[in-house]
Design a protein around this motif. Sequence first.
Motif, PDB file in Angstrom:
ATOM      1  N   SER A  23      -5.833  -4.419  -2.257  1.00 31.32           N
ATOM      2  CA  SER A  23      -5.539  -5.847  -2.089  1.00 31.32           C
ATOM      3  C   SER A  23      -6.299  -6.227  -0.896  1.00 31.32           C
ATOM      4  CB  SER A  23      -4.234  -6.240  -1.818  1.00 31.32           C
ATOM      5  OG  SER A  23      -3.814  -7.663  -1.335  1.00 31.32           O
ATOM      6  N   LYS A  24      -7.031  -7.203  -0.751  1.00 27.68           N
ATOM      7  CA  LYS A  24      -7.874  -7.833   0.396  1.00 27.68           C
ATOM      8  C   LYS A  24      -8.807  -6.632   0.743  1.00 27.68           C
ATOM      9  CE  LYS A  24      -4.596 -11.671   1.309  1.00 27.68           C
ATOM     10  NZ  LYS A  24      -3.561 -11.115  -0.022  1.00 27.68           N
ATOM     11  N   SER A  25      -9.383  -5.916   0.187  1.00 29.08           N
ATOM     12  CA  SER A  25     -10.202  -4.646   0.643  1.00 29.08           C
ATOM     13  C   SER A  25     -11.270  -5.003   1.644  1.00 29.08           C
ATOM     14  CB  SER A  25     -10.722  -3.792  -0.515  1.00 29.08           C
ATOM     15  OG  SER A  25     -11.426  -4.604  -1.244  1.00 29.08           O
ATOM     16  N   ARG A  26     -11.819  -6.284   1.463  1.00 31.86           N
ATOM     17  CA  ARG A  26     -12.788  -6.808   2.395  1.00 31.86           C
ATOM     18  C   ARG A  26     -12.554  -6.933   3.557  1.00 31.86           C
ATOM     19  NH1 ARG A  26     -16.759 -10.598  -1.918  1.00 31.86           N
ATOM     20  NH2 ARG A  26     -17.085  -9.118  -3.390  1.00 31.86           N
ATOM     21  N   SER A  27     -11.322  -7.248   3.825  1.00 32.90           N
ATOM     22  CA  SER A  27     -10.633  -7.311   5.350  1.00 32.90           C
ATOM     23  C   SER A  27     -10.550  -6.165   6.162  1.00 32.90           C
ATOM     24  CB  SER A  27      -9.454  -8.056   5.190  1.00 32.90           C
ATOM     25  OG  SER A  27      -8.377  -7.200   4.818  1.00 32.90           O
ATOM     26  N   HIS A  28     -10.837  -4.950   5.613  1.00 31.74           N
ATOM     27  CA  HIS A  28     -10.730  -3.757   6.113  1.00 31.74           C
ATOM     28  C   HIS A  28     -12.206  -3.304   6.689  1.00 31.74           C
ATOM     29  CE1 HIS A  28      -6.516  -2.565   4.895  1.00 31.74           C
ATOM     30  NE2 HIS A  28      -7.063  -3.442   4.082  1.00 31.74           N
ATOM     31  N   ASN A  53      10.067  -4.690   6.415  1.00 35.54           N
ATOM     32  CA  ASN A  53       8.887  -4.047   7.671  1.00 35.54           C
ATOM     33  C   ASN A  53       8.899  -2.831   7.540  1.00 35.54           C
ATOM     34  OD1 ASN A  53      11.417  -2.816   8.597  1.00 35.54           O
ATOM     35  ND2 ASN A  53      12.116  -4.352   9.827  1.00 35.54           N
ATOM     36  N   PRO A  54       7.933  -2.138   8.234  1.00 38.35           N
ATOM     37  CA  PRO A  54       7.682  -0.678   8.128  1.00 38.35           C
ATOM     38  C   PRO A  54       8.869   0.053   8.022  1.00 38.35           C
ATOM     39  CG  PRO A  54       6.026  -1.786   9.512  1.00 38.35           C
ATOM     40  CD  PRO A  54       7.013  -2.712   9.511  1.00 38.35           C
ATOM     41  N   ARG A  55       9.673   0.086   8.932  1.00 40.63           N
ATOM     42  CA  ARG A  55      11.107   0.691   9.047  1.00 40.63           C
ATOM     43  C   ARG A  55      11.700   0.717   7.669  1.00 40.63           C
ATOM     44  NH1 ARG A  55      14.994   1.017  13.962  1.00 40.63           N
ATOM     45  NH2 ARG A  55      13.729   2.785  14.577  1.00 40.63           N
ATOM     46  N   ASP A 106       0.710   1.202   7.076  1.00 42.69           N
ATOM     47  CA  ASP A 106       0.914   0.285   7.499  1.00 42.69           C
ATOM     48  C   ASP A 106      -0.309  -0.792   7.491  1.00 42.69           C
ATOM     49  OD1 ASP A 106       3.471   0.806   7.765  1.00 42.69           O
ATOM     50  OD2 ASP A 106       3.321   0.809  10.231  1.00 42.69           O
ATOM     51  N   GLY A 107      -0.208  -1.872   6.901  1.00 39.71           N
ATOM     52  CA  GLY A 107      -1.383  -3.057   6.757  1.00 39.71           C
ATOM     53  C   GLY A 107      -2.291  -2.647   5.665  1.00 39.71           C
ATOM     54  N   VAL A 108      -2.043  -1.686   4.775  1.00 37.27           N
ATOM     55  CA  VAL A 108      -2.507  -1.669   3.389  1.00 37.27           C
ATOM     56  C   VAL A 108      -1.990  -1.812   2.285  1.00 37.27           C
ATOM     57  CG1 VAL A 108      -4.168   0.200   2.308  1.00 37.27           C
ATOM     58  CG2 VAL A 108      -4.048   0.294   4.842  1.00 37.27           C
TER      59      VAL A 108
END
Length: 216
Positions: free
Chosen positions: A15-20, A162-164, A78-80
């Motif tokens: 998802s939204k790979s171009r933002s990485h 959230n991540p936790r 996180d973030g992916v």
Amino acid sequence: MNTTSDSWAVIVDVSKSRSHVDRRALQQEIQDSFGRVNGIIAARQPLAATIGDEFQAVYSSLGDATRATLLSRLCLPDGVDCRFGIGRGEVTTIGSGVAGLVQDGSAWWSAREAIDEARRHEYSKLSFVRTWFRAASETGTPDEALVNAYLLARDHIVGSMNPRARRLLLGHLLGATQGDLAEQEGITQSAVSQNLNRNGANALLASEALLLEVER
């Protein structure tokens, strides 16, 4: 040619790979995460990279396909995030190529339709959607609407975590006790229990168990 009926094909893309910025590092992180899933869920064909930022797998049941896609999201850093298309139907192996087996069949066509639908939803008012299911016409139950109703609720719950909360859900899925999770997170067991209830993890696990009853 070899044809396997009643297969569950899964197509995954980022998802939204171009933002990485660092696409190579991103690809490696995803492969590592999916390698972990492959060690947990038995597959006819394990999750593996194909071309670009796409991954594919084949499972023998609805339960394996839905559990693998859930674990895949939770194992990602996180973030992916990724999109998943699940298709039920036939898989025909035609031969082999540079990217692995060359395959065709209604399970793959359905999975492609499903991931396209997931992508459309992600850019609509249902922006939390990451997973969709399609069944080929020659297959019977389970009903598409029933499975997608579960996936809609699941994606909303996971997307709101959230991540936790994701780590706690993942640990719970893998059989860790609340005491183990509390120690890993540096919090109390009561806090773990409250987190699993508050963030919808327990509801998600219960709904998944009910979905598996459809296969029996």
